[in-house]
Structures are given as C-alpha cells and as structure tokens.
Design a protein around this motif. Sequence first.
Motif, PDB file in Angstrom:
ATOM      1  N   HIS A  84       0.842  -1.198   0.000  1.00 33.70           N
ATOM      2  CA  HIS A  84       0.000   0.000   0.000  1.00 33.70           C
ATOM      3  C   HIS A  84       0.880   1.252   0.000  1.00 33.70           C
ATOM      4  O   HIS A  84       0.672   2.173  -0.786  1.00 33.70           O
ATOM      5  CB  HIS A  84      -0.928   0.006   1.217  1.00 33.70           C
ATOM      6  N   ALA A  85       1.867   1.276   0.902  1.00 38.93           N
ATOM      7  CA  ALA A  85       2.737   2.445   1.034  1.00 38.93           C
ATOM      8  C   ALA A  85       3.575   2.664  -0.217  1.00 38.93           C
ATOM      9  O   ALA A  85       3.874   3.803  -0.569  1.00 38.93           O
ATOM     10  CB  ALA A  85       3.639   2.291   2.256  1.00 38.93           C
ATOM     11  N   LEU A  86       3.941   1.597  -0.908  1.00 42.63           N
ATOM     12  CA  LEU A  86       4.726   1.734  -2.129  1.00 42.63           C
ATOM     13  C   LEU A  86       3.862   2.165  -3.308  1.00 42.63           C
ATOM     14  O   LEU A  86       4.301   2.937  -4.154  1.00 42.63           O
ATOM     15  CB  LEU A  86       5.429   0.413  -2.459  1.00 42.63           C
ATOM     16  N   GLY A  97       7.120  -1.934   7.782  1.00 41.84           N
ATOM     17  CA  GLY A  97       8.483  -2.158   8.227  1.00 41.84           C
ATOM     18  C   GLY A  97       9.537  -1.343   7.501  1.00 41.84           C
ATOM     19  O   GLY A  97      10.727  -1.569   7.687  1.00 41.84           O
ATOM     20  N   LEU A  98       9.118  -0.404   6.663  1.00 40.47           N
ATOM     21  CA  LEU A  98      10.071   0.436   5.929  1.00 40.47           C
ATOM     22  C   LEU A  98       9.824   1.910   6.222  1.00 40.47           C
ATOM     23  O   LEU A  98       8.673   2.358   6.279  1.00 40.47           O
ATOM     24  CB  LEU A  98       9.927   0.216   4.418  1.00 40.47           C
ATOM     25  N   THR A  99      10.906   2.663   6.349  1.00 44.95           N
ATOM     26  CA  THR A  99      10.805   4.106   6.493  1.00 44.95           C
ATOM     27  C   THR A  99      10.544   4.716   5.121  1.00 44.95           C
ATOM     28  O   THR A  99      10.661   4.039   4.095  1.00 44.95           O
ATOM     29  CB  THR A  99      12.111   4.695   7.054  1.00 44.95           C
ATOM     30  N   ALA A 100      10.233   5.993   5.092  1.00 42.80           N
ATOM     31  CA  ALA A 100       9.998   6.677   3.818  1.00 42.80           C
ATOM     32  C   ALA A 100      11.238   6.608   2.929  1.00 42.80           C
ATOM     33  O   ALA A 100      11.134   6.376   1.722  1.00 42.80           O
ATOM     34  CB  ALA A 100       9.595   8.131   4.069  1.00 42.80           C
ATOM     35  N   ALA A 101      12.419   6.783   3.510  1.00 45.20           N
ATOM     36  CA  ALA A 101      13.662   6.711   2.728  1.00 45.20           C
ATOM     37  C   ALA A 101      13.877   5.308   2.168  1.00 45.20           C
ATOM     38  O   ALA A 101      14.279   5.143   1.009  1.00 45.20           O
ATOM     39  CB  ALA A 101      14.848   7.128   3.594  1.00 45.20           C
ATOM     40  N   GLU A 102      13.595   4.291   2.971  1.00 47.91           N
ATOM     41  CA  GLU A 102      13.754   2.908   2.503  1.00 47.91           C
ATOM     42  C   GLU A 102      12.762   2.594   1.383  1.00 47.91           C
ATOM     43  O   GLU A 102      13.095   1.896   0.420  1.00 47.91           O
ATOM     44  CB  GLU A 102      13.585   1.936   3.676  1.00 47.91           C
ATOM     45  N   ARG A 103      11.552   3.152   1.493  1.00 46.67           N
ATOM     46  CA  ARG A 103      10.562   2.933   0.422  1.00 46.67           C
ATOM     47  C   ARG A 103      11.005   3.595  -0.875  1.00 46.67           C
ATOM     48  O   ARG A 103      10.804   3.052  -1.957  1.00 46.67           O
ATOM     49  CB  ARG A 103       9.187   3.441   0.854  1.00 46.67           C
ATOM     50  N   ARG A 104      11.628   4.768  -0.768  1.00 46.57           N
ATOM     51  CA  ARG A 104      12.138   5.429  -1.980  1.00 46.57           C
ATOM     52  C   ARG A 104      13.184   4.566  -2.667  1.00 46.57           C
ATOM     53  O   ARG A 104      13.215   4.467  -3.895  1.00 46.57           O
ATOM     54  CB  ARG A 104      12.699   6.814  -1.643  1.00 46.57           C
ATOM     55  N   VAL A 106      13.383   1.220  -2.511  1.00 48.07           N
ATOM     56  CA  VAL A 106      12.664   0.094  -3.111  1.00 48.07           C
ATOM     57  C   VAL A 106      12.002   0.520  -4.415  1.00 48.07           C
ATOM     58  O   VAL A 106      12.091  -0.186  -5.431  1.00 48.07           O
ATOM     59  CB  VAL A 106      11.611  -0.484  -2.132  1.00 48.07           C
ATOM     60  N   LEU A 107      11.365   1.677  -4.415  1.00 48.97           N
ATOM     61  CA  LEU A 107      10.710   2.166  -5.631  1.00 48.97           C
ATOM     62  C   LEU A 107      11.721   2.433  -6.743  1.00 48.97           C
ATOM     63  O   LEU A 107      11.467   2.104  -7.911  1.00 48.97           O
ATOM     64  CB  LEU A 107       9.895   3.424  -5.331  1.00 48.97           C
ATOM     65  N   ALA A 108      12.873   2.993  -6.409  1.00 53.22           N
ATOM     66  CA  ALA A 108      13.911   3.244  -7.415  1.00 53.22           C
ATOM     67  C   ALA A 108      14.417   1.928  -7.999  1.00 53.22           C
ATOM     68  O   ALA A 108      14.605   1.811  -9.221  1.00 53.22           O
ATOM     69  CB  ALA A 108      15.068   4.031  -6.800  1.00 53.22           C
ATOM     70  N   ARG A 109      14.591   0.918  -7.162  1.00 52.24           N
ATOM     71  CA  ARG A 109      15.025  -0.401  -7.650  1.00 52.24           C
ATOM     72  C   ARG A 109      13.967  -1.021  -8.554  1.00 52.24           C
ATOM     73  O   ARG A 109      14.303  -1.618  -9.580  1.00 52.24           O
ATOM     74  CB  ARG A 109      15.332  -1.329  -6.481  1.00 52.24           C
ATOM     75  N   ARG A 111      11.756   0.578 -10.373  1.00 51.38           N
ATOM     76  CA  ARG A 111      11.772   1.313 -11.652  1.00 51.38           C
ATOM     77  C   ARG A 111      12.950   0.879 -12.510  1.00 51.38           C
ATOM     78  O   ARG A 111      12.807   0.662 -13.715  1.00 51.38           O
ATOM     79  CB  ARG A 111      11.818   2.817 -11.405  1.00 51.38           C
ATOM     80  N   ARG A 112      14.115   0.713 -11.884  1.00 50.91           N
ATOM     81  CA  ARG A 112      15.299   0.284 -12.622  1.00 50.91           C
ATOM     82  C   ARG A 112      15.100  -1.122 -13.203  1.00 50.91           C
ATOM     83  O   ARG A 112      15.413  -1.379 -14.364  1.00 50.91           O
ATOM     84  CB  ARG A 112      16.528   0.333 -11.712  1.00 50.91           C
ATOM     85  N   ARG A 113      14.530  -2.030 -12.413  1.00 51.64           N
ATOM     86  CA  ARG A 113      14.253  -3.395 -12.901  1.00 51.64           C
ATOM     87  C   ARG A 113      13.279  -3.370 -14.066  1.00 51.64           C
ATOM     88  O   ARG A 113      13.442  -4.099 -15.046  1.00 51.64           O
ATOM     89  CB  ARG A 113      13.689  -4.259 -11.771  1.00 51.64           C
ATOM     90  N   GLU A 114      12.231  -2.554 -13.955  1.00 45.90           N
ATOM     91  CA  GLU A 114      11.256  -2.442 -15.046  1.00 45.90           C
ATOM     92  C   GLU A 114      11.912  -1.953 -16.323  1.00 45.90           C
ATOM     93  O   GLU A 114      11.639  -2.473 -17.401  1.00 45.90           O
ATOM     94  CB  GLU A 114      10.111  -1.505 -14.642  1.00 45.90           C
ATOM     95  N   MET A 115      12.797  -0.962 -16.209  1.00 45.54           N
ATOM     96  CA  MET A 115      13.507  -0.450 -17.382  1.00 45.54           C
ATOM     97  C   MET A 115      14.417  -1.519 -17.979  1.00 45.54           C
ATOM     98  O   MET A 115      14.486  -1.678 -19.203  1.00 45.54           O
ATOM     99  CB  MET A 115      14.325   0.797 -17.027  1.00 45.54           C
ATOM    100  N   GLU A 116      15.094  -2.274 -17.130  1.00 39.76           N
ATOM    101  CA  GLU A 116      15.968  -3.348 -17.611  1.00 39.76           C
ATOM    102  C   GLU A 116      15.162  -4.418 -18.334  1.00 39.76           C
ATOM    103  O   GLU A 116      15.592  -4.930 -19.367  1.00 39.76           O
ATOM    104  CB  GLU A 116      16.762  -3.956 -16.451  1.00 39.76           C
TER     105      GLU A 116
END
Length: 130
Positions: A84-86, A97-104, A106-109, A111-116
């Motif tokens: 939900h948070a992501l 179990g994730l902070t806002a920074a940790e979620r950022r 995860v989201l960046a990873r 996005r990178r995986r999707e692009m790959e």
Amino acid sequence: MPQPPHSSLQVAAVPAQRVPTRDRDKGRDRDQDAPWHTEAVCRRDEAGLFFAPSKEPTAARLSREEAAKRVCARCPVMVECREHALLQPEPYGVWGGLTAAERRVVLARRRRREMELKTATRATANRIAG
C-alpha cells in the motif's frame, strides 16, 4: 513539508482494500470483505511511534523507527501494508516495516528493474525480427 497528524494511521487514512491473505493462526482465508488494515498490529499502538514529530533529533528518530519496525515485524498484514505504502506512495512514516527513505530506495530499484526488463524485451524482439 507539512508533517502528517499523529492520527494519520487511522482507518480513514488507509483506503479499504480487499487483499486476500491467510489467517496464519487458523490456516484459513480471512474474510474477503474485511480490509487488510483491520488486522494491522499498529492499530493498537500509538501512531506517534510510526510518524516523526517535527524537529525530532536523529538519535530519537532512529530509535523510534526501530521500535516501529519491531511492531511491523510481528504484524500479519505487513506485506499488504508495505505494498500500500509503495503504491500510494506514502511520503511519511514507517509502513510495512520500511521508512519513507527505505521505500524510496525500493521504488527506485523497481523502476530500474522495469527499465531493464523493457530493454531486454526490446533486444529480444529485435533479434527475433532481425
């Protein structure tokens, strides 16, 4: 940036969703009409544990976040909460179990995986067509 009120983890802040999960204690499906957040352990804890007060010192923030993560670790709907948070994305607090920074991160990873994957799919299509 405005800080969310301490009550932001209440039901009104989390949209009702129908996410199938297993009742881990009884081994049966949970009521499909009950939103996932009705089983969240944090509903019984102080919301202030999950959201930073303004101008919180770093040491206090880290300690509070670790305490919130311990609550999340024992929660039966931690995965649903995290997703939900992501998907929202929630900009503040500890969710799943994730902070806002940790979620950022995860989201960046993601996005990178999707692009790959898109790049690999295009390369495969080009090889087949060529």
